[in-house]
Design a protein around this motif. Structure first.
Motif, PDB file in Angstrom:
ATOM      1  N   ALA A 184      -1.334  -0.934  -5.176  1.00  8.92           N
ATOM      2  CA  ALA A 184      -2.552  -0.438  -4.458  1.00  8.92           C
ATOM      3  C   ALA A 184      -3.779  -0.599  -5.163  1.00  8.92           C
ATOM      4  CB  ALA A 184      -2.185   0.893  -3.759  1.00  8.92           C
ATOM      5  N   GLN A 185      -3.674  -0.346  -6.436  1.00  6.96           N
ATOM      6  CA  GLN A 185      -4.675  -0.496  -7.424  1.00  6.96           C
ATOM      7  C   GLN A 185      -5.277  -1.966  -7.591  1.00  6.96           C
ATOM      8  OE1 GLN A 185      -1.759   1.119  -8.017  1.00  6.96           O
ATOM      9  NE2 GLN A 185      -2.717   3.085  -7.465  1.00  6.96           N
TER      10      GLN A 185
ATOM     11  N   ILE B 120       0.745 -10.094   0.508  1.00  3.45           N
ATOM     12  CA  ILE B 120       1.714  -9.119   0.263  1.00  3.45           C
ATOM     13  C   ILE B 120       3.145  -9.557  -0.148  1.00  3.45           C
ATOM     14  CG2 ILE B 120       2.903  -6.986   0.799  1.00  3.45           C
ATOM     15  CD1 ILE B 120      -0.305  -6.945   0.343  1.00  3.45           C
ATOM     16  N   PRO B 121       3.749  -9.676  -1.272  1.00  3.96           N
ATOM     17  CA  PRO B 121       4.985 -10.235  -1.512  1.00  3.96           C
ATOM     18  C   PRO B 121       6.139  -9.624  -0.853  1.00  3.96           C
ATOM     19  CG  PRO B 121       3.931  -9.703  -3.581  1.00  3.96           C
ATOM     20  CD  PRO B 121       3.148  -9.005  -2.487  1.00  3.96           C
ATOM     21  N   ALA B 122       7.004 -10.508  -0.476  1.00  7.70           N
ATOM     22  CA  ALA B 122       8.232 -10.162   0.432  1.00  7.70           C
ATOM     23  C   ALA B 122       8.883  -8.847   0.038  1.00  7.70           C
ATOM     24  CB  ALA B 122       9.228 -11.297   0.585  1.00  7.70           C
ATOM     25  N   PHE B 123       9.010  -8.569  -1.487  1.00  8.27           N
ATOM     26  CA  PHE B 123       9.835  -7.470  -1.704  1.00  8.27           C
ATOM     27  C   PHE B 123       9.043  -6.096  -1.422  1.00  8.27           C
ATOM     28  CE2 PHE B 123      12.491 -10.368  -4.690  1.00  8.27           C
ATOM     29  CZ  PHE B 123      13.519 -10.010  -4.063  1.00  8.27           C
ATOM     30  N   LEU B 124       7.633  -6.343  -1.337  1.00  8.39           N
ATOM     31  CA  LEU B 124       6.802  -5.203  -1.146  1.00  8.39           C
ATOM     32  C   LEU B 124       6.270  -4.845   0.297  1.00  8.39           C
ATOM     33  CD1 LEU B 124       4.666  -5.750  -4.420  1.00  8.39           C
ATOM     34  CD2 LEU B 124       6.755  -4.405  -4.151  1.00  8.39           C
ATOM     35  N   CYS B 125       6.982  -5.663   1.148  1.00  8.73           N
ATOM     36  CA  CYS B 125       6.435  -5.532   2.664  1.00  8.73           C
ATOM     37  C   CYS B 125       6.401  -4.205   3.252  1.00  8.73           C
ATOM     38  CB  CYS B 125       7.148  -6.652   3.538  1.00  8.73           C
ATOM     39  SG  CYS B 125       8.832  -6.399   3.910  1.00  8.73           S
ATOM     40  N   ARG B 126       7.281  -3.140   2.746  1.00  4.86           N
ATOM     41  CA  ARG B 126       7.398  -1.893   3.278  1.00  4.86           C
ATOM     42  C   ARG B 126       6.548  -0.796   2.445  1.00  4.86           C
ATOM     43  NH1 ARG B 126      11.995  -0.516   6.039  1.00  4.86           N
ATOM     44  NH2 ARG B 126      12.000   1.437   4.686  1.00  4.86           N
ATOM     45  N   GLN B 127       5.841  -1.224   1.474  1.00 12.27           N
ATOM     46  CA  GLN B 127       5.336  -0.263   0.552  1.00 12.27           C
ATOM     47  C   GLN B 127       3.868   0.030   1.152  1.00 12.27           C
ATOM     48  OE1 GLN B 127       7.942  -0.060  -1.347  1.00 12.27           O
ATOM     49  NE2 GLN B 127       6.570   0.645  -2.762  1.00 12.27           N
TER      50      GLN B 127
ATOM     51  N   ALA C  54      -3.920   0.000   1.379  1.00 19.10           N
ATOM     52  CA  ALA C  54      -5.118  -0.525   0.235  1.00 19.10           C
ATOM     53  C   ALA C  54      -5.553  -1.812   0.730  1.00 19.10           C
ATOM     54  CB  ALA C  54      -4.449  -0.188  -1.106  1.00 19.10           C
ATOM     55  N   ALA C  55      -4.643  -2.914   1.036  1.00 14.91           N
ATOM     56  CA  ALA C  55      -5.021  -4.089   1.200  1.00 14.91           C
ATOM     57  C   ALA C  55      -5.835  -3.983   2.608  1.00 14.91           C
ATOM     58  CB  ALA C  55      -3.732  -4.945   1.562  1.00 14.91           C
ATOM     59  N   GLY C  56      -5.512  -3.296   3.548  1.00 12.49           N
ATOM     60  CA  GLY C  56      -6.079  -3.231   4.786  1.00 12.49           C
ATOM     61  C   GLY C  56      -7.558  -2.808   4.436  1.00 12.49           C
ATOM     62  N   GLU C  57      -7.418  -1.775   3.663  1.00 12.32           N
ATOM     63  CA  GLU C  57      -8.937  -1.051   3.654  1.00 12.32           C
ATOM     64  C   GLU C  57      -9.828  -1.878   2.834  1.00 12.32           C
ATOM     65  OE1 GLU C  57      -7.773   2.297   1.535  1.00 12.32           O
ATOM     66  OE2 GLU C  57      -7.655   3.585   3.358  1.00 12.32           O
ATOM     67  N   THR C  58      -9.519  -2.979   2.298  1.00  8.38           N
ATOM     68  CA  THR C  58     -10.530  -3.832   1.648  1.00  8.38           C
ATOM     69  C   THR C  58     -11.362  -4.703   2.812  1.00  8.38           C
ATOM     70  OG1 THR C  58      -9.027  -5.868   1.767  1.00  8.38           O
ATOM     71  CG2 THR C  58      -9.075  -4.276  -0.221  1.00  8.38           C
ATOM     72  N   GLY C  59     -10.773  -5.013   4.087  1.00  9.00           N
ATOM     73  CA  GLY C  59     -11.593  -5.654   5.065  1.00  9.00           C
ATOM     74  C   GLY C  59     -11.005  -6.804   4.965  1.00  9.00           C
ATOM     75  N   LYS C  60     -10.313  -7.585   4.067  1.00  7.91           N
ATOM     76  CA  LYS C  60      -9.810  -8.839   3.711  1.00  7.91           C
ATOM     77  C   LYS C  60      -8.780  -9.192   4.878  1.00  7.91           C
ATOM     78  CE  LYS C  60     -12.547 -10.252   0.284  1.00  7.91           C
ATOM     79  NZ  LYS C  60     -13.360 -11.414   0.233  1.00  7.91           N
ATOM     80  N   ILE C  61      -8.529 -10.463   5.134  1.00  3.37           N
ATOM     81  CA  ILE C  61      -7.284 -10.750   5.862  1.00  3.37           C
ATOM     82  C   ILE C  61      -6.082 -10.502   4.725  1.00  3.37           C
ATOM     83  CG2 ILE C  61      -6.193 -12.669   6.670  1.00  3.37           C
ATOM     84  CD1 ILE C  61      -8.715 -14.356   7.148  1.00  3.37           C
ATOM     85  N   VAL C  62      -4.928 -10.029   5.646  1.00  5.07           N
ATOM     86  CA  VAL C  62      -3.931  -9.660   4.835  1.00  5.07           C
ATOM     87  C   VAL C  62      -2.683 -10.592   5.333  1.00  5.07           C
ATOM     88  CG1 VAL C  62      -2.398  -7.746   3.932  1.00  5.07           C
ATOM     89  CG2 VAL C  62      -4.918  -7.255   4.538  1.00  5.07           C
ATOM     90  N   ASN C  63      -2.109 -11.083   4.651  1.00  6.36           N
ATOM     91  CA  ASN C  63      -0.918 -11.913   4.840  1.00  6.36           C
ATOM     92  C   ASN C  63       0.385 -11.031   4.138  1.00  6.36           C
ATOM     93  OD1 ASN C  63      -2.021 -13.780   6.599  1.00  6.36           O
ATOM     94  ND2 ASN C  63      -2.250 -15.467   4.956  1.00  6.36           N
TER      95      ASN C  63
ATOM     96  N   LYS D 145       0.693  -0.483   9.721  1.00  8.25           N
ATOM     97  CA  LYS D 145      -0.108   0.177   8.667  1.00  8.25           C
ATOM     98  C   LYS D 145      -1.271  -0.269   8.452  1.00  8.25           C
ATOM     99  CE  LYS D 145       4.455   1.326   6.764  1.00  8.25           C
ATOM    100  NZ  LYS D 145       5.494   1.028   5.722  1.00  8.25           N
ATOM    101  N   ILE D 146      -1.415  -1.655   8.327  1.00  9.80           N
ATOM    102  CA  ILE D 146      -2.924  -2.320   8.162  1.00  9.80           C
ATOM    103  C   ILE D 146      -4.058  -2.104   9.308  1.00  9.80           C
ATOM    104  CG2 ILE D 146      -3.949  -4.532   7.725  1.00  9.80           C
ATOM    105  CD1 ILE D 146      -1.190  -5.336   6.577  1.00  9.80           C
ATOM    106  N   ASN D 147      -3.493  -2.451  10.638  1.00  8.04           N
ATOM    107  CA  ASN D 147      -4.190  -1.871  11.767  1.00  8.04           C
ATOM    108  C   ASN D 147      -4.772  -0.502  11.589  1.00  8.04           C
ATOM    109  OD1 ASN D 147      -2.181  -3.780  14.114  1.00  8.04           O
ATOM    110  ND2 ASN D 147      -3.664  -4.686  12.658  1.00  8.04           N
ATOM    111  N   ASN D 148      -3.902   0.493  11.265  1.00 11.00           N
ATOM    112  CA  ASN D 148      -4.288   1.762  10.999  1.00 11.00           C
ATOM    113  C   ASN D 148      -5.196   2.033  10.003  1.00 11.00           C
ATOM    114  OD1 ASN D 148      -2.713   2.565  13.158  1.00 11.00           O
ATOM    115  ND2 ASN D 148      -0.823   3.129  12.094  1.00 11.00           N
ATOM    116  N   ALA D 149      -5.336   1.056   8.972  1.00 14.25           N
ATOM    117  CA  ALA D 149      -6.506   1.218   8.012  1.00 14.25           C
ATOM    118  C   ALA D 149      -7.487   0.606   8.411  1.00 14.25           C
ATOM    119  CB  ALA D 149      -5.923   0.462   6.688  1.00 14.25           C
TER     120      ALA D 149
END
Length: 273
Positions: A99-100, A114-121, A127-136, A154-158
């Motif tokens: 997140a940092q 977001i790497p595959a192993f981290l898709c549930r984090q 944190a990625a969503g809150e940047t306002g950037k596109i998140v894949n 989760k990203i939508n809720n951000a």
């Protein structure tokens, strides 16, 4: 969905009936490499009318062996990714791991991956969503397509509705992956762009020698099937000489093989549409 892609590809030809391409070397090794790859791929994509996103990881946090190359330094690598995007007037992406890192990376790239192993984090996705950037978000090797709706939520809720999902295969035993193309259809039902990772889906992880293996000779097969099943985009890692690449050389596409492959895929997409 369509609007954010239209905005992303404002400086390129964008036809929603065509596919877009995310491509580049697995990791930033040096300036010469990223510039060479971006120059060649962007030239090919302009000729073929394929919208192009340059990808290269600024750091490889997930390696089999502790002795494996991880990067040249976060800031130095991110600066090179940004410089590449500016030079060729193309959007850029790189993956983040905590997140940092989200806000830091967001100041250099257009898309956070977001790497595959981290898709549930959850903290990472928020944190990625809150940047306002596109998140894949790459679909984990351990989940199915429909369950990725929770990552999108989760990203939508951000407060961010600019989300894409990447299919990259599922674990098949200890040292192989298999692609279930039903996942492309299922993830498209979440109403987000769906991208096929044509190179990581051919990995053979967890090798006893400490280096991930792969089957790059099947990249064309994976890509053709993805186009045929309606993938919105393709993800292809490529390198001028995969044999000397510092990461994922065993499953990257040799750079001079990319153009003839894309030519076939454009014809295939036109026939299907």
């Amino acid at each position: 969905m369509e609007k954010y892609l239209t905005d992303l590809f404002a400086g390129q030809q964008y036809d929603q009936n065509n596919f877009f391409l995310i491509a580049g070397p697995c990791v930033v090794e040096d300036e010469a490499l990223v510039m060479e790859v971006a120059d060649k791929v962007s030239t090919i994509c302009r000729r073929l009318g394929i919208p192009y996103i340059f990808k290269s990881s600024y750091r490889k946090a997930n390696r089999t062996s502790a002795s494996s190359f991880t990067g040249i330094g976060d800031e130095a690598a991110l600066q090179l990714v940004k410089k590449t995007g500016e030079k060729f007037n193309i959007p850029t992406t790189s993956d983040i791991h905590t997140a940092q890192e989200a806000a830091m990376a967001a100041s250099y790239v257009d898309i956070l991956q977001i790497p595959a192993f981290l898709c549930r984090q959850t903290d990472l996705l928020i944190a990625a969503g809150e940047t306002g950037k596109i998140v894949n978000v790459k679909k984990g090797q351990f989940v199915n397509g429909p369950s990725m709706k929770f990552a999108v939520e989760k990203i939508n809720n951000a407060g961010n509705d600019k989300v894409g999902l990447i299919e990259r295969g599922n674990s098949f035993g200890y040292q192989d992956l298999v692609v279930d193309y039903r996942n492309i259809t299922w993830m498209k039902q979440i109403n987000v762009p769906v991208i096929m990772d044509c190179t990581h889906s051919l990995q053979q992880p967890n090798q006893s020698g400490g280096v991930t293996g792969g089957n790059p000779e099947l990249i064309e097969t994976i890509a053709k099937a993805a186009i045929a099943t309606g993938s919105d985009g393709l993800f292809i890692e490529t390198h001028p000489n995969p044999a000397v690449a510092k990461s994922d050389g065993a499953n990257m596409l040799q750079l001079d093989l990319l153009e003839p492959l894309l030519e076939k895929l454009v014809r295939l997409r036109a026939a299907i549409i």
